[in-house]
Design an enzyme around this catalytic site. Structure first.
Site, short mmCIF file in Angstrom:
data_model
loop_
_atom_site.label_atom_id
_atom_site.label_comp_id
_atom_site.label_asym_id
_atom_site.label_seq_id
_atom_site.Cartn_x
_atom_site.Cartn_y
_atom_site.Cartn_z
N ASN A 1 2.71 2.94 4.74
CA ASN A 1 3.65 3.32 5.62
C ASN A 1 4.23 2.30 6.46
O ASN A 1 4.53 2.41 7.68
CB ASN A 1 3.17 4.46 6.82
CG ASN A 1 2.88 5.82 5.95
OD1 ASN A 1 3.79 6.40 5.54
ND2 ASN A 1 1.61 6.32 6.01
N GLU B 1 0.63 -1.13 0.04
CA GLU B 1 -0.01 -0.01 -0.09
C GLU B 1 0.97 1.31 -0.04
O GLU B 1 2.13 0.95 0.16
CB GLU B 1 -1.04 -0.02 1.14
CG GLU B 1 -2.48 -0.27 0.78
CD GLU B 1 -2.99 0.96 -0.02
OE1 GLU B 1 -2.40 1.68 -0.51
OE2 GLU B 1 -4.15 1.07 0.06
N HIS B 2 0.12 2.34 -0.13
CA HIS B 2 0.87 3.96 -0.30
C HIS B 2 1.92 3.93 0.61
O HIS B 2 2.01 3.41 1.97
CB HIS B 2 -0.21 4.56 0.04
CG HIS B 2 -0.65 4.84 1.57
ND1 HIS B 2 -0.31 5.46 2.43
CD2 HIS B 2 -1.78 4.24 1.81
CE1 HIS B 2 -0.88 5.28 3.57
NE2 HIS B 2 -1.89 4.54 3.37
N ASP B 3 2.97 4.56 0.26
CA ASP B 3 4.09 5.33 1.05
C ASP B 3 4.87 4.38 1.98
O ASP B 3 5.78 4.37 2.83
CB ASP B 3 3.44 6.21 2.32
CG ASP B 3 2.86 7.38 1.75
OD1 ASP B 3 3.38 8.03 0.79
OD2 ASP B 3 1.70 7.59 1.81
#
Ligand code: UDP
Length: 222
Positions: A161, A141-143
Site C-alpha cells: 500500500n 509488496e501488495h497493492d
C-alpha cells in the site's frame, strides 16, 4: 526480405551492461534466436561490447528489420522518458526484460519498458508504469501503485500500500513503511530517497530524504 525482429539494450554503461545478460537470458527462455545490440550515442562506429554489436541510435535506426524492441537501460529517469518518446515515435517498441529469478504474484500490471533484475519480487495487485527499473533484490509488496520512470536501486524494500509518483528515485537498501488501503503512504513526483533511508511517512514531491527515520535533506547545510 528483412529479418523479422531485432532487440537492443539502449545504454552501454553500467546499467546497460548489467541488464544485457538478463535480456539475453529472456530471449533464450522464449526460444527466440535473435541478435541483441547495444545502442549508445557515445559510439561513432560499429564496435563490440561484451560480445554484442554496439552502435549509435541513428545507425540502429538505419538497420532494415520489420520490428525493433528496445530496453532503455539508463538510470536517469528524465533521459528514459525522452528516449522512450523518441523510440515510439520512430515506430519501435519498448521492450520489457525480466530475469528468470523473479517472482511476480497475482494481478500485476507492468507497463512497457520495465527492467526487473534477478531476485526482484512483485507482490499481488500491483500496478507499475512505463520504464520501471527494479535493480537486484528489490521488492514491491501488495497493492502498491508505481508511476512512470521510477527507479529502484539494489535492495529497495517497498512494503504494501505505497503509492509512488513518476520519476521517483529510491537509493540502495532504502525501506518504505507500509501504508493502508484507506491511507497509502505516498511518495511525490521526482522525490529522491537516499541510500538506506527508512521512510515512515509521506514524502513531498521534489525533495530528497535521508536517514532513519527519513527526513528532508536541507540543501543549505551541505
Ligand atoms: N546515452 C545515450 N543517449 C542519450 C543519453 C545517454 O546513448 O541520449 C548513453 C551514454 O552515452 C552512456 C549511458 O547512456 O553510455 C548512460 O550511462 P551512465 O554511466 O550515465 O549511467 P547508467 O545509467 O549506466 O548508470
Amino acid at each position: 526480405m528483412s529479418a523479422p525482429a531485432i532487440y537492443a539494450v539502449f545504454g552501454a554503461s553500467g546499467c546497460g551492461r548489467s541488464l544485457m545478460p538478463i535480456a539475453r537470458e529472456q530471449l533464450t527462455r522464449l526460444s527466440i534466436q535473435s541478435q541483441i545490440y547495444f545502442i549508445d550515442d557515445a559510439l561513432n562506429e560499429l564496435t563490440m561490447i561484451n560480445g554484442h554489436p554496439a552502435l549509435n541510435y541513428s545507425a540502429f535506426q538505419a538497420l532494415e528489420v520489420q520490428q525493433k524492441y528496445v530496453l532503455i537501460a539508463i538510470a536517469n529517469s528524465q533521459v528514459r522518458e525522452k528516449l522512450a518518446a523518441k523510440i515510439q515515435q520512430d515506430g519501435m517498441q519498448l521492450w520489457t526484460v525480466q530475469a528468470n529469478l523473479n517472482v511476480v504474484m497475482d494481478q500485476v500490471e507492468i507497463a512497457a519498458g520495465a527492467a526487473l533484475s534477478p531476485f526482484v519480487t512483485i507482490g499481488s495487485n500491483v500496478r507499475i508504469g512505463c520504464c520501471f527499473h527494479a535493480n537486484l533484490y528489490s521488492y514491491v509488496e501488495h497493492d502498491c501503485v508505481i508511476g512512470d520512470f521510477v527507479t529502484f536501486a539494489p535492495g529497495v524494500k517497498c512494503n504494501g500500500n505505497v503509492h509512488i509518483a513518476d520519476h521517483v528515485y529510491i537509493g540502495a537498501g532504502a525501506m518504505i513503511k507500509q501504508g493502508t488501503t484507506e491511507q497509502p503512504l505516498c511518495i511525490g513526483q521526482g522525490a529522491v530517497i537516499g541510500m538506506g533511508a527508512v521512510v515512515t511517512k509521506n514524502v513531498p514531491a521534489g525533495v530528497t530524504v535521508v536517514g532513519n527515520p527519513a527526513r528532508i535533506l536541507n540543501t543549505n547545510n551541505r
